[in-house]
Design a protein around this motif. Structure first.
Motif: not given
Length: 936
Positions: A496-498, A546-557, A589-596
């Protein structure tokens, strides 16, 4: 409450009767002091002036005695005094009594009676004398002791230069040297203070007499690590209040006085700069400060001052945390976290003042202060989630094995910014024999988190792991570091990200009026004082999660793609390689805006509050020979209104409202008896209050998650303020040429003492959550004794006369009692209360050399109460710290200095119930600092 009010009324009656009896029955004696200090008007004709040392620095706390009449006054921080003069024309003979100097006779001629006298005490220079140079530490000690000797009530003073001779970069750390004051630390640096064993919020903090609001939305206690010690002129800790002071300091009020251009005769320049090496972090720290002031105008009646301070510190403390919980097998560890910090803390502060003293009867001023603290922190974390696995047979209270555990790796970037600023303006005008003072002020504090970002990876491995606390409870043996499954980076997957965004704004508007009127009677002088203060505080706390556990939130790295070449190590535990902070920031910075957005977690921690306090006081101060008697009454009304969002189980959002209002009475009786000019006895009966922390009475819930541990802190709108009836008594002997032996005792009878009770339950469907709620204890007590000894051992022969000692010890004891027993418990010790606190310092000062070695220690104290299980009460282990300083005067006004801080590399330890169940073990390393000071 009825009993408390009755006690207050009785104390008020005792105070007023005592004043009346003393005034009517105590005769005046020749050569006894009969006039108040410089801040209090005198009846009839007066002689005024200013007292300086040979460098042009004002000398506060000097006794000014009129020969023949015994009339007496005390100089204020700017060295000013006004003393009752004989009505007959002619010369006036004065005695200037100042600890650290010989008593100086001074004559004000008949021709000089109409204008202020400028008195300069000669510098001491003979062997064995106190003052050797203009920057003598002993001279600064004298400034503090003289003020303490002349005070009406029990106070402790720290002068700015004396603070600078310890390795104490912020106000909290400077205060740890005061008898009865312990500090609470964050990553090794002092943050909050506990005065006389009381919680940190029991001590109000003000700057130039104006209270400053806390930056932290969870407490009234002020983060004193936000305020650097460099811009301070004086710190005063008042341990027994007087009626004109705000009543909301049960344990002690702290007033920070900034510098003034009138602290010196004319131009003044001070500066300090240096750099350091710290053991943990291997980086350099920088500190610099400066102050410039001057007086100008035809009679130097204008003064202007500017000061500034900057510091940067880099830290990499080692930290291991173990969460213990009650299981079917007994108390077992359910989670272990290894935290590898990279922290940079910067502080910027400044102050400015413009003052106008057109005559010795009129003063006007405008002052302002600003302080900014930024904590920029990267934290790598390896976590073992024991609770995700299965406890194997054969476990004990010190060792256990779990199958199918979880292993996690997380990077967090947190940037916290605290800001405090104050603006004050005022006028003090003598009208005839009386004085009128008017103050207006605005203060504001804020806490924001520009970043609070987290990225969590979880290993797909489910290893069998064990821990063993049998060899060391501080650094247990973990089998994780035998097989090293945490180093298999290919097994980690995105979890997840948070993100969290917090903003807290806390502002206060203050207006105050005070009138003093002296009246001469056959027995002496009585000064009647009255006035009032209005304070209005507004608080806004806003948090988004905000927290996102969706596969779309996973980093490319992958995790390996985030790792740097830098090793991550915690004590002797090898955690792998650190995550590259710049790569993590790019992902954030790339994912924060899209997090739930998380509901209700993003709403229920929010609250607003408005508090209005109106205080009115009246008091009389009778100076009857060597006896000073103060009696008075303060009345404060409080109106509170708080709101918070409320989210129902169906998702409906409403606004919860809490309101309260009450009026409290604060009678006061204070007695000061000067058995001799240097033997002072004090006694006080007083009453004080501590209002609940704003989130404690706001109708809100704060939820936090650390690993698998969920905490929910609930507000309680029915919470009552804590009231305390106080008894203070002490005896102080001021040793010549310079020293003090003092014993002070205190007893506080507490009503509605507040506790935060912690239990385990279900929160929003999460079982095993830690739930906290503040409650009132109907009764409690806190008592203790302080012993203080400081002295220059000038009676020793030759060079040994440069040695001196500074030591104090404080014993405190206390408890509170609930109506309802919690798991068989009814009596609780007080959180924040160490039974033993002490400081010991040996110093040497002679000629250009100054050396000081200091050790400070406090014993264990309670941090949190667990309502379900006494063995899970959380404690801080007592901590001692060894510091050393040395300086060499190379030129007049210039010296080189060296500081060593935490030379013992003492650990910070928290534990559950008993020392073997360590919750947190942290070390910060020592710091070596060197630089140059300038004072012109």
């Amino acid at each position: 409450m009825t009993t408390v009010l009755t006690g207050a009324r009785k104390l008020a009656g005792v105070s007023l009767v005592a004043l009346a009896v003393a005034v009517s029955s105590t005769p005046a004696r020749a050569n006894d002091p009969v006039a108040p200090s410089a801040s209090t008007p005198t009846a009839g004709p007066t002689v005024s002036g200013r007292v300086y040392d040979a460098t042009g620095a004002a000398l506060p706390g000097a006794r000014i005695v009129v020969e023949g009449t015994g009339a007496e006054a005390t100089t204020n921080l700017q060295g000013e005094f006004a003393v009752a003069a004989p009505s007959a024309d002619g010369d006036i003979a004065l005695r200037i009594d100042y600890l650290g100097r010989d008593v100086l006779p001074y004559t004000v001629t008949a021709a000089e009676r109409g204008r202020p006298a400028i008195i300069t005490l000669p510098a001491a220079g003979a062997p064995g004398d106190i003052v050797v140079t203009g920057q003598s530490l002993l001279d600064n000690t004298a400034r503090a002791l003289n003020q303490m000797r002349q005070a009406d009530n029990t106070v402790t003073i720290l002068s700015s230069d004396a603070i600078g001779r310890f390795p104490d970069p912020n106000i909290a750390e400077a205060l740890q040297r005061v008898a009865g004051v312990g500090i609470e630390r964050d990553q090794g640096e002092g943050r909050y203070i506990n005065v006389r064993g009381a919680p940190s919020e029991f001590s109000a903090v003000s700057v130039d007499g104006i209270q400053i609001p806390s930056v932290d939305p969870t407490t009234r206690a002020v983060d004193l690590d936000t305020l650097p010690s460099d811009i301070v002129g004086n710190i005063e800790v008042t341990k027994s209040l007087l009626p004109y002071q705000d009543a909301d300091s049960i344990s002690g009020a702290v007033n920070i006085t900034t510098r003034s251009a009138f602290d010196r005769k004319g131009f003044a320049l001070t500066g300090m700069g240096g750099m350091s090496y710290n053991q943990f972090g291997k980086g350099n720290d920088y500190r610099a400060s400066g102050s410039i002031s001057d007086r100008f105008g035809g009679d130097r009646q204008f003064g202007i001052l500017l000061s500034g301070s900057y510091s940067k510190t880099d830290r990499q403390p080692d930290n291991v945390e173990n969460t213990w919980a009650q299981t079917a097998a007994g108390l077992r560890v359910t989670e272990t976290l290894f935290k590898d910090y990279r922290t940079r803390r910067t502080r910027v502060a400044g102050s400015g003042a413009f003052e106008w003293h057109p005559t010795d009867r009129t003063q006007l001023w405008v002052r302002g202060t600003y302080a900014r603290f930024k904590d920029n922190e990267f934290r790598d974390r390896i976590g073992i989630l024991w609770s995700e696995g299965t406890l194997a047979a054969g476990s004990t209270d010190t060792a256990a094995t779990y199958t199918n555990t979880r292993v996690e790796k997380q990077i967090r970037h947190r940037a916290q910014v605290n800001e405090i600023w104050t603006a004050t303006a005022g006028i003090e005008q003598r009208l005839g024999d009386g004085t009128v003072r008017l103050d207006g002020a605005y203060s504001e504090s804020s806490q924001t988190y520009p970043r609070r970002d987290e990225l969590l990876f979880r290993s797909t491995l489910r290893p069998t792991l064990s821990y063993d606390f049998g060899t060391s409870s501080d650094l247990p043996v973990y089998s994780l570091f035998t097989g090293n499954p945490h180093l298999q980076t290919g097994t980690y997957a995105f979890r997840e990200n948070a993100y969290r965004s917090n903003t807290t704004k806390n502002d206060e508007l203050t207006a105050a009026l005070r009138i003093d009127l002296p009246v001469t009677t056959g027995s002496g002088t009585i000064t009647f004082s009255s006035g009032g203060k209005y304070r209005e505080r507004n608080i806004l706390a806003d948090e988004e999660r905000f927290r996102d556990r969706r596969a779309t939130a996973a980093p490319t790295r992958t995790l390996a793609g985030f790792l740097s070449d830098e090793e991550s190590r915690n004590f002797d535990y090898a955690l792998g390689n650190r995550i590259d902070g710049s790569l993590a920031d790019a992902y954030f910075d790339a994912t924060k805006a899209a997090s739930e957005r998380r509901l209700p977690q993003s709403l229920t921690a929010d609250y607003t509050a408005n508090e209005k306090v109106l205080g009115i006081f009246g008091m009389g101060k009778a100076e009857l020979g060597r006896l000073t008697l103060i009696a008075g009454l303060r009345v404060e009304t409080t109106d509170f209104r708080g709101t918070a969002p409320s989210v129902s189980r169906t998702g409906a959002i409403t606004t919860a409202l809490a309101k309260s209002g009450y009026t409290e009475f604060f009678p006061n009786l204070t007695v000061r008896q000067a058995f001799t000019p240097n033997l002072i006895g004090r006694f006080a009966l007083s009453r004080a209050i501590n209002r609940p922390n704003f989130p404690q009475i706001a109708p809100r819930v704060l939820e936090t998650t650390e690993g698998n541990t969920v905490r929910a802190e609930f507000g309680n709108p029915d919470l009552q303020p804590t009231l305390s009836n106080n008894i203070d008594a002490g005896l102080e002997y001021y040793i010549r040429p310079l020293g003090l032996i003092a014993v002070n005792g205190f007893y506080k009878d507490l009503t509605d003492y507040r506790y935060t009770l912690t239990s385990t339950g279900t929160y929003l469907g999460v079982a095993g959550a830690i739930l906290s709620r503040p409650v009132n204890a109907p009764e409690g007590k806190l008592y203790g004794v302080e012993v203080n000894w400081q002295q220059q051992l000038s009676f020793l022969p030759g060079a040994l006369g440069g040695f001196g000692v500074f030591a104090n010890y404080t014993y405190t004891q206390g408890d509170a009692r609930f109506d309802d027993a919690f798991v068989g418990r009814r009596d609780f010790v007080l959180p924040g209360q160490s039974k033993h606190m002490w400081n010991a310092s040996l110093f040497y000062e002679r000629g250009p050399v100054n050396v000081r070695v200091a050790y400070t220690k406090r014993s264990d104290y309670l941090d949190e109460i667990n309502a379900d299980n006494a063995t899970l009460d959380l404690y801080w282990e007592g901590r001692g710290q060894l510091d050393a300083t040395a300086s060499l005067q190379v030129l007049r006004g210039i010296n080189l200095f060296f500081e060593g801080k935490n030379l013992t590399n003492s650990a910070g330890v928290r534990y559950f119930g008993q020392r073997t169940r360590v919750y947190e073990y942290e070390k910060f390393g020592y710091t070596l600092f060197g630089g140059v000071r300038v004072k012109l």
